[in-house]
Scaffold this active site. Structure first.
Site, PDB file in Angstrom:
ATOM      1  N   GLY A   1       0.733  -1.249   0.000  1.00 13.28           N
ATOM      2  CA  GLY A   1       0.000   0.000   0.000  1.00 13.28           C
ATOM      3  C   GLY A   1       0.768   1.309   0.000  1.00 13.28           C
TER       4      GLY A   1
ATOM      5  N   GLY B   1       1.786   2.716  -3.155  1.00  8.05           N
ATOM      6  CA  GLY B   1       1.994   2.890  -4.590  1.00  8.05           C
ATOM      7  C   GLY B   1       2.878   1.818  -5.179  1.00  8.05           C
ATOM      8  N   SER B   2       2.995   0.688  -4.481  1.00  4.84           N
ATOM      9  CA  SER B   2       3.930  -0.344  -4.969  1.00  4.84           C
ATOM     10  C   SER B   2       3.444  -0.988  -6.268  1.00  4.84           C
ATOM     11  CB  SER B   2       4.181  -1.397  -3.895  1.00  4.84           C
ATOM     12  OG  SER B   2       2.957  -1.838  -3.348  1.00  4.84           O
ATOM     13  N   SER B   3       2.118  -1.116  -6.423  1.00  4.78           N
ATOM     14  CA  SER B   3       1.649  -1.711  -7.683  1.00  4.78           C
ATOM     15  C   SER B   3       1.961  -0.772  -8.853  1.00  4.78           C
ATOM     16  CB  SER B   3       0.158  -2.057  -7.617  1.00  4.78           C
ATOM     17  OG  SER B   3      -0.603  -0.948  -7.216  1.00  4.78           O
TER      18      SER B   3
ATOM     19  N   ALA C   1       4.460   1.267  -8.912  1.00  2.00           N
ATOM     20  CA  ALA C   1       5.917   1.204  -9.092  1.00  2.00           C
ATOM     21  C   ALA C   1       6.317  -0.032  -9.906  1.00  2.00           C
ATOM     22  CB  ALA C   1       6.611   1.198  -7.731  1.00  2.00           C
TER      23      ALA C   1
ATOM     24  N   ASP D   1      -0.009   7.417  -8.723  1.00  7.12           N
ATOM     25  CA  ASP D   1       1.074   6.489  -8.349  1.00  7.12           C
ATOM     26  C   ASP D   1       2.004   6.245  -9.542  1.00  7.12           C
ATOM     27  OD1 ASP D   1      -0.130   6.306  -5.941  1.00  7.12           O
ATOM     28  OD2 ASP D   1      -0.742   4.210  -6.113  1.00  7.12           O
TER      29      ASP D   1
END
Lengths: 223, 223
Positions: free
Chosen positions: B8, B10-12, B14, B55
């Site tokens: 949670g 913004g890793s997706s 990224a 993101d």
């Protein structure tokens, strides 16, 4: 009006109104509530040097009061509903809190003006909810209102603890009351959830009081 | 861009941008960042069905990005400053949170529109603060912004714990990040207070990461 709270829930206003009421009775001056309200405001302004007079209005008229600075308070019709007051145990001084808000207000005038506008709009909507006995909406409005007060910078760690504990325990809404930082919060209980909310407030470190909206100034006994 | 957060932040986004960047490098397609940003947005919209694309913008361009939906993101000049990320340990699903905000928005349209307006105003003011390297103002704006997000109903007990712990430990400002309820909060550290803030977040039950603003998509090594 009696006040059993030892701190920060309009108790000084309540004492002023009770004293004025007692003097009025004793000397049989026969002045009405509007006059008592005006005298009460004059008293706190002389002693404290500030204050909206809303505490005086609440203590004088009781119930739910529509309050606009500079106007005579109006009583609002409502059906009885349970609230739980949560005392943070922290006595916050209103004056420095108000002053710190004023510093931010000077720096961010448009934002703060908008917050005050919004709080006004929420209050109008709440009057409607009182009339319709729509407690769910009332609770939502309390939560949103608390968010705006938070944006003004007057919430605190302990207030948030009690506010979230109340909501988790079934409160329809919860918000800080008064100048913020410490003192009290109030939760609107869904029917039957008063005790659970009170317990949750106690577990979160607050001192709960299950309350009902009462009438204002009244003479209970004269010997 | 690497993401060491397991949830949670913004890793997706990224991962999407990193994958596009790697494919771009591998196939030597030579597309630029703007194109990568557009492809990234398309990807999340197809997979998630929603998302502002912020993101993707952050992961592509890095640094501080001025983001307006429907416009090409702009990089904002800034001096390096320390932030502390606090993970609540609670994975909040964005979709139901966004939907619950939309329900309230329908019921209280004027209030919510005003909150969005205010958040926009605060962001403009923040851009100026970045330019002037005025971290104190930036922190205040974060706190006020967090209050507005709170009014939207997306804060939570654990977020408040971490936010207040950070402020008490010397953060100039602290706010939730993302959709709210869980996931992460970020604190703007006053110079030298990063460690103290990180410790405070850990004591309050969060997982801290001291971070710096990094560049966006970059190719580190090709074998």
């Amino acid at each position: 009006t009696k006040s059993e709270m030892k701190q920060g829930f309009g108790s000084s206003g309540a004492v002023v109104v009770a004293t004025l009421g007692a003097l009025n009775e004793f000397f049989q001056t026969g002045i009405n509530k509007e006059k008592i309200y005006n005298l009460g405001c004059k008293t706190i302004w002389e002693v404290q040097g500030y204050g909206s007079g809303i505490d005086i209005a609440a203590a004088t008229y009781g119930g739910i009061v529509k309050f606009l600075k500079g106007e005579i308070p109006e009583k609002v019709e409502f059906k009885d509903f349970p609230i739980v007051v949560g005392n943070t145990g922290f006595k916050a001084k209103s004056k420095p809190i108000i002053e710190s808000v004023q510093v931010f207000e000077k720096k961010y005038p448009e934002v703060f003006e908008s917050i005050y506008d919004n709080i006004g709009q929420l209050t109008k909507r709440a009057l409607q909810a009182f009339k319709e006995n729509d407690l769910e909406t009332l609770g939502e409005l309390m939560n949103i209102n608390h968010g705006f007060l938070y944006a003004l910078g007057v919430s605190s760690e302990i207030l948030e603890k009690l506010v979230f504990a109340s909501r988790k325990a079934g409160a329809l809404g919860a918000k800080l009351s008064g100048a913020g930082i410490g003192d009290n919060m109030i939760a609107l209980a869904s029917p039957g959830s008063e005790k659970k909310i009170a317990e949750a407030i106690r577990e979160a470190g607050g001192e709960p009081t299950v309350a009902r909206i009462d009438e204002g100034l009244k003479i209970e006994e004269v010997k």
